[in-house]
Design a protein around this motif. Structure first.
Motif, PDB file in Angstrom:
ATOM      1  N   GLU A  17       0.830  -1.200   0.000  1.00  0.00           N
ATOM      2  CA  GLU A  17       0.000   0.000   0.000  1.00  0.00           C
ATOM      3  C   GLU A  17       0.871   1.260   0.000  1.00  0.00           C
ATOM      4  O   GLU A  17       0.569   2.237  -0.700  1.00  0.00           O
ATOM      5  CB  GLU A  17      -0.914  -0.001   1.218  1.00  0.00           C
ATOM      6  N   TYR A  18       1.956   1.235   0.787  1.00  0.00           N
ATOM      7  CA  TYR A  18       2.876   2.376   0.797  1.00  0.00           C
ATOM      8  C   TYR A  18       3.518   2.589  -0.579  1.00  0.00           C
ATOM      9  O   TYR A  18       3.653   3.735  -1.032  1.00  0.00           O
ATOM     10  CB  TYR A  18       3.968   2.160   1.853  1.00  0.00           C
ATOM     11  N   ILE A  19       3.900   1.508  -1.229  1.00  0.00           N
ATOM     12  CA  ILE A  19       4.477   1.626  -2.582  1.00  0.00           C
ATOM     13  C   ILE A  19       3.444   2.171  -3.562  1.00  0.00           C
ATOM     14  O   ILE A  19       3.772   2.966  -4.456  1.00  0.00           O
ATOM     15  CB  ILE A  19       5.016   0.257  -3.060  1.00  0.00           C
ATOM     16  N   LEU A  20       2.176   1.753  -3.386  1.00  0.00           N
ATOM     17  CA  LEU A  20       1.101   2.271  -4.241  1.00  0.00           C
ATOM     18  C   LEU A  20       0.978   3.786  -4.083  1.00  0.00           C
ATOM     19  O   LEU A  20       0.909   4.515  -5.081  1.00  0.00           O
ATOM     20  CB  LEU A  20      -0.224   1.595  -3.876  1.00  0.00           C
ATOM     21  N   PHE A  21       0.968   4.269  -2.833  1.00  0.00           N
ATOM     22  CA  PHE A  21       0.885   5.713  -2.594  1.00  0.00           C
ATOM     23  C   PHE A  21       2.111   6.433  -3.161  1.00  0.00           C
ATOM     24  O   PHE A  21       1.992   7.529  -3.728  1.00  0.00           O
ATOM     25  CB  PHE A  21       0.751   6.004  -1.099  1.00  0.00           C
ATOM     26  N   ALA A  22       3.292   5.836  -3.004  1.00  0.00           N
ATOM     27  CA  ALA A  22       4.515   6.444  -3.548  1.00  0.00           C
ATOM     28  C   ALA A  22       4.425   6.542  -5.067  1.00  0.00           C
ATOM     29  O   ALA A  22       4.783   7.578  -5.655  1.00  0.00           O
ATOM     30  CB  ALA A  22       5.738   5.615  -3.135  1.00  0.00           C
ATOM     31  N   SER A  23       3.924   5.500  -5.711  1.00  0.00           N
ATOM     32  CA  SER A  23       3.795   5.494  -7.178  1.00  0.00           C
ATOM     33  C   SER A  23       2.800   6.550  -7.634  1.00  0.00           C
ATOM     34  O   SER A  23       3.054   7.271  -8.620  1.00  0.00           O
ATOM     35  CB  SER A  23       3.342   4.109  -7.653  1.00  0.00           C
TER      36      SER A  23
END
Length: 632
Positions: A547-553
């Motif tokens: 989820e954190y990687i999704l927000f970063a992307s």
């Protein structure tokens, strides 16, 4: 004072819902988020009132009175003795307290939201066009003050709540926790009024929002009517409003629309979900024990440090290097920092996941052991300190999840010949009688233990030998200090992004719509928080790090889009543009007046000639000339 009032009240609001009004977790959380969303939606209303009717100063005064009244009503609603007729410590009419608290919260949302855009814009009004540097410094100090109030309130208000007060029965002191913020709001209002004589007050310019909406609507309808290729194109679609509205208003609408269009990608910046990450981490800092929700204070602390550093060191150094670090470039860099922060959070989460226990399914693992051990004699468990985060299971139950919020799950298995009473003492030194057995254990954050009291147990100095601890779940081993890099990155991004955004919104807004654009900026915060909730619910990712990687992307994508939009943005000086149109407007009015006079003179001249030229041989010729002149 005002920010202390707001954040202080908000810091204990969910606890008030849960423990005073007796609402369940889900309902309390829903009402809380509804209230916060309302606080960020009402700025539009405050901005319209300020720019159209009352002006910023009067709007701040009147809505601050509403705000303070709401705080007082909320504090009164938390006094349990008001309806406690039988003096048992429980309000007899809970509906009365609920109704009072809802009225108070609605008034607070209207007040705090209504003054939000006005305060920033009113501060900007105190500076002339030649004082851009001073105005920039003001917005930095303004943001600094917000976070100073936030930091102090999140530390002090929970301490106030922890006090015990009451007339008939002593309980957690919610009236004090809400009353101090209410008093500070009154102080803020008085101080603001005292300074009235020093302020530069810009007069409102009529119902500007209605004019803007009608102007935009007319431009769209007029453009649709003339969509055929036979009509010549115009430079901007708003120019199709020229038939009905003056060019100054059209130019002002263009300024606002340019900035609002630029705001479209910005909501993705707001909102981080790191408090939950801290619940699976170790908060032991030696002399300090930090709880997961207290890690959020790192953000305002870093803001208080970074704002002066940015203003006094970083920005001047960049200027000396002859780099054109424009406001929109700053905001782009801020969004990139936020994306890096989420990447850092993902890396920390991957390390945390490796330390989390893997629980067996319901049909394997502990089941047979539990069935056998439930035949043991009972235990009476008593938690001595209510503030501790230790949960006890008198009955031996299965462990299906890791304890939340860094708490500890402790189970007891009694193999002794009789019932055993277990009392918990948190870091307390007292003299025990001989018939007690004292067992010391450091639990750590998030651990789970099972204590087996063996049949050989006996009271006395060596009683600990008859107690066998079994570690079910290890304590959290990843330290909360590992969150500091991501907090530093997100705070650096916030300082560069948010302070610059406030200043940019003011500098690019026309004189009669300063508050409206400030409200538009605040609206991105509300939309951003809604997006965070939607993405988190819709994504349904199995792992938190994903989820954190999704927000970063998403942030990187939005950052690229915003950078492209910023590249094509042309900075304007609203004051100069308005001055140019103000100079042209009298000339245009004079021309229209002269044209009207010429038409009237022509018609009068034509009527007089017609009466005196019945016998004239060339009357028809003169009449044609005059008609032609009047048409011209």
């Amino acid at each position: 004072c005002e920010r202390f009032s707001y954040y202080g009240m908000r810091a204990v609001l969910v606890l008030y819902f849960k423990y005073f009004l007796r609402w369940d977790d889900d309902f309390a959380t829903t009402i809380y988020h509804t209230f916060v969303a309302l606080c960020y939606l009402t700025p539009i209303l405050g901005a319209i009132v300020a720019d159209s009717w009352l002006g910023k100063f009067k709007t701040i005064i009147y809505l601050s009175i509403v705000y303070a009244l709401g705080q007082v009503i909320l504090a009164v609603s938390a006094i349990h003795d008001i309806t406690d007729a039988n003096k048992d410590g429980t309000p007899d009419n809970m509906g009365f307290h609920v109704a009072l608290s809802m009225v108070g919260l609605i008034l607070i949302a209207l007040g705090t939201g209504g003054i939000k855009p006005c305060v920033a814009a009113f501060g900007g009004d105190q500076f002339g066009d030649h004082q851009e540097k001073q105005r920039s410094t003001f917005f930095s100090i303004f943001y600094l003050s917000i976070n100073a109030g936030s930091l102090l309130s999140t530390v002090i208000t929970p301490i106030l709540r922890a006090q015990e007060c009451g007339i008939h029965t002593q309980q957690k002191c919610y009236p004090l926790a809400f009353g101090v913020p209410a008093a500070l709001m009154v102080v803020a209002l008085i101080v603001f009024i005292v300074g009235s004589g020093m302020y530069n007050k810009t007069a409102p310019q009529g119902n500007i929002m209605v004019k803007v909406c009608r102007c935009i609507g007319f431009a769209i309808k007029n453009r649709f009517r003339h969509r055929s290729s036979q009509y010549p194109k115009r430079a901007h679609w708003m120019d199709w409003a020229e038939e009905k509205y003056d060019k100054l208003l059209i130019a002002q609408v263009k300024m606002v629309l340019k900035v609002l269009f630029l705001y479209i990608p910005l909501p993705m910046f707001w909102g981080s979900r790191w408090t939950l990450q801290a619940t699976t981490m170790n908060g032991d800092f030696g002399i300090l024990i930090i709880q997961p929700d207290q890690m959020q204070t790192v953000n305002p602390i870093l803001i208080l440090i970074l704002v002066p550093i940015m203003d006094s060191i970083i920005y001047p150094l960049i200027a000396k290097c002859k780099l054109n670090f424009t406001p929109l470039k700053r905001m782009t860099v801020g969004m990139f920092f936020a994306a890096l922060a989420f990447v850092a959070a993902a890396l920390v989460q991957i390390q945390i996941d490796q330390t989390l226990p893997k629980f067996p399914s319901s049909n394997e693992g502990q089941a047979k052991f539990i069935n056998m051990m439930n035949k043991s004699l009972p235990i009476k468990a008593v938690q001595r300190r209510g503030g501790s985060k230790v949960s006890f299971c008198p009955q031996f139950k299965d462990i299906t999840s890791k304890p939340e919020q860094g708490a500890n799950a402790i189970r007891f298995l009694n193999g002794f010949a009789s019932t055993v009473n277990v009392t918990v003492l948190i870091q307390e030194k007292i003299l025990f009688p001989k018939w007690l057995c004292v067992y010391n254990q450091k639990f750590g954050f998030g651990s789970s233990y099972t204590y087996i009291i063996t049949p050989t147990f006996a009271f006395g100095p060596n009683c600990q030998e008859g107690i066998r601890p079994v570690l079910d779940i290890r304590p959290n081993s990843i330290h909360m200090a590992w969150q500091i890099p991501q907090y530093f990155l997100i705070t650096a991004g916030e300082v560069v992004f948010s302070v610059t955004g406030l200043e940019f919104s003011y500098s690019q807004a026309p004189s009669n719509m300063k508050s409206v654009l400030q409200a538009g900026w605040l609206l991105t915060v509300a939309v951003g928080n809604i997006i965070v909730l939607i993405v988190a619910e819709a994504a349904t990712l199995p792992d938190q790090w994903a989820e954190y990687i999704l927000f970063a992307s998403l942030l990187v994508l939005v950052c690229i889009i915003f950078a492209i939009m910023a590249y094509f943005y042309t900075y304007i000086d609203p004051t100069k543009i308005e001055a140019q149109f103000a100079q042209k407007e009298p000339d245009e009015k004079q021309k229209r007046k002269s044209l009207e006079m010429a038409r009237k003179d022509s018609v009068e001249h034509y009527k007089g000639d017609r009466r005196s030229s019945d016998s004239s041989s060339d009357s028809s010729s003169d009449e044609d000339d005059v008609i032609q002149q009047s048409k011209m």
